[in-house]
Design a protein around this motif. Structure first.
Motif, short mmCIF file in Angstrom:
data_model
loop_
_atom_site.label_atom_id
_atom_site.label_comp_id
_atom_site.label_asym_id
_atom_site.label_seq_id
_atom_site.Cartn_x
_atom_site.Cartn_y
_atom_site.Cartn_z
N ILE A 81 0.84 -1.21 0.00
CA ILE A 81 0.00 0.00 0.00
C ILE A 81 0.87 1.25 0.00
CG2 ILE A 81 -1.69 1.31 1.34
CD1 ILE A 81 -2.80 -1.41 2.30
N ILE A 82 1.94 1.25 0.78
CA ILE A 82 2.84 2.41 0.79
C ILE A 82 3.44 2.62 -0.60
CG2 ILE A 82 5.05 3.29 1.65
CD1 ILE A 82 4.39 2.11 4.35
N ALA A 83 3.84 1.53 -1.25
CA ALA A 83 4.41 1.63 -2.60
C ALA A 83 3.39 2.22 -3.58
CB ALA A 83 4.89 0.26 -3.09
N LEU A 84 2.14 1.79 -3.46
CA LEU A 84 1.09 2.29 -4.35
C LEU A 84 0.85 3.78 -4.12
CD1 LEU A 84 -1.06 1.26 -6.44
CD2 LEU A 84 -2.64 1.10 -4.51
N LEU A 85 0.76 4.18 -2.86
CA LEU A 85 0.57 5.60 -2.54
C LEU A 85 1.76 6.42 -3.00
CD1 LEU A 85 -0.82 5.15 1.09
CD2 LEU A 85 -2.14 5.93 -0.88
#
Length: 305
Positions: free
Chosen positions: A119-123
């Motif tokens: 999720i951090i990578a996507l954000l």
């Protein structure tokens, strides 16, 4: 100025809000949420005050005060006043099905990434692309990922439940032309940087730990070519998942809505959803960045507002 401020607000509808503000130099996320959770148990279970023994105040003994000016480079003063930074908080939600789709998109990788890493990578990719639209070109990006060092320092088991601020931000660096924008590459970059940061800090003596932490900040967050440069975008992504937040019941029931943030720096906060197995995200963004971020394909494809 007080180190900690607690405010209770009662609403006409019968609802109640508990707010807590503190100096980050004195308390980090682990300390804050451990304190709130144990405080709530004391109230709900009527535990006597003399039996309070859930945190240790031994950090000053393990890490005596020292002159940090001999270790840390001077910070470059920011052009704009931090207090005047206008931030907008946006709440997003990603459900289990979307997390499964995200895992499929990340694909095969040499380790099984956590939900938080993906999720951090996507954000982060959405933030990088939003910055590209704003400036007309890809810029270098410094993402700070906070790490609770207490359970990571094998040589210092006595700090596992220490009260205070014992966090370091892993400096994840995106360099156009050097790093790829594929999700699996960003996930791996985050995972590897966090792992390297932990290894660098896991020293046998407190003095070596302090030196290692100072070196990381000097090379990244204070360095003129990174944290001290106006040509570098900076953001912090903090995961509060698995912290005892939902369990903080003072006797009125579990919390139904939560809000976080320093209100000074751009940051995102990940935390377990109040119901279900999804993850909530609070994005603190500058007003000029909100629309660009919300319009990113990654955000519209995986998140609910």
């Amino acid at each position: 100025m007080p180190i900690v401020i607690v405010q209770i607000t009662e609403f006409e509808c019968g609802g109640l809000a508990l707010s807590m503000s503190h100096a980050h130099t004195a308390m980090d996320g682990f300390t804050t949420f451990t304190f709130i959770n144990e405080w709530s148990k004391m109230c709900r279970l009527e535990i006597p005050e003399k039996k309070i023994d859930f945190l240790s105040f031994n950090l000053p003994d393990v890490f005596p005060s020292r002159d940090l000016s001999k270790l840390l480079l001077p910070r470059v003063p920011p052009k704009e006043n931090r207090a005047e930074a206008k931030l907008v908080a946006k709440r997003l939600y990603i459900n289990e099905d979307s997390i499964s789709r995200l895992r499929e998109e990340v694909g095969n990788i040499c380790f099984k990434p956590s939900r938080v890493e993906m999720i951090i990578a996507l954000l982060w990719r959405a933030l990088i692309r939003a910055s590209e639209k704003k400036h007309g070109h890809l810029r270098r990006f410094l993402l700070g990922v906070p790490i609770n060092l207490r359970p990571k320092l094998i040589s210092l088991p006595q700090v596992e439940k220490s009260f205070g601020n014992f966090v370091i931000e892993a400096p994840v660096k995106f360099v156009p032309g050097e790093n790829n924008m594929e999700l699996r590459d960003l996930v791996k970059l985050i995972h590897d940087t966090v792992k390297e940061t932990i290894i660098a800090c896991d020293k046998t003596s407190p003095e070596d730990v302090v030196t290692a932490v100072a070196n990381i900040y000097n090379r990244s967050f204070i360095a003129p070519e990174w944290g001290g440069s106006e040509e570098v975008d900076m953001y912090t992504s903090s995961s509060l998942c698995r912290f005892p937040i939902q369990e903080s019941d003072f006797g009125w029931g579990r919390p139904c809505l939560m809000h976080f943030g320093s209100r000074h720096d751009q940051c995102c906060w990940l935390y377990d959803a109040e119901c279900g197995n999804g993850i909530c995200v609070q994005m603190d963004l500058k007003e000029t960045n909100v629309h660009l971020f919300e319009c990113e394909h990654d955000i519209k494809a995986f998140f609910e507002f």
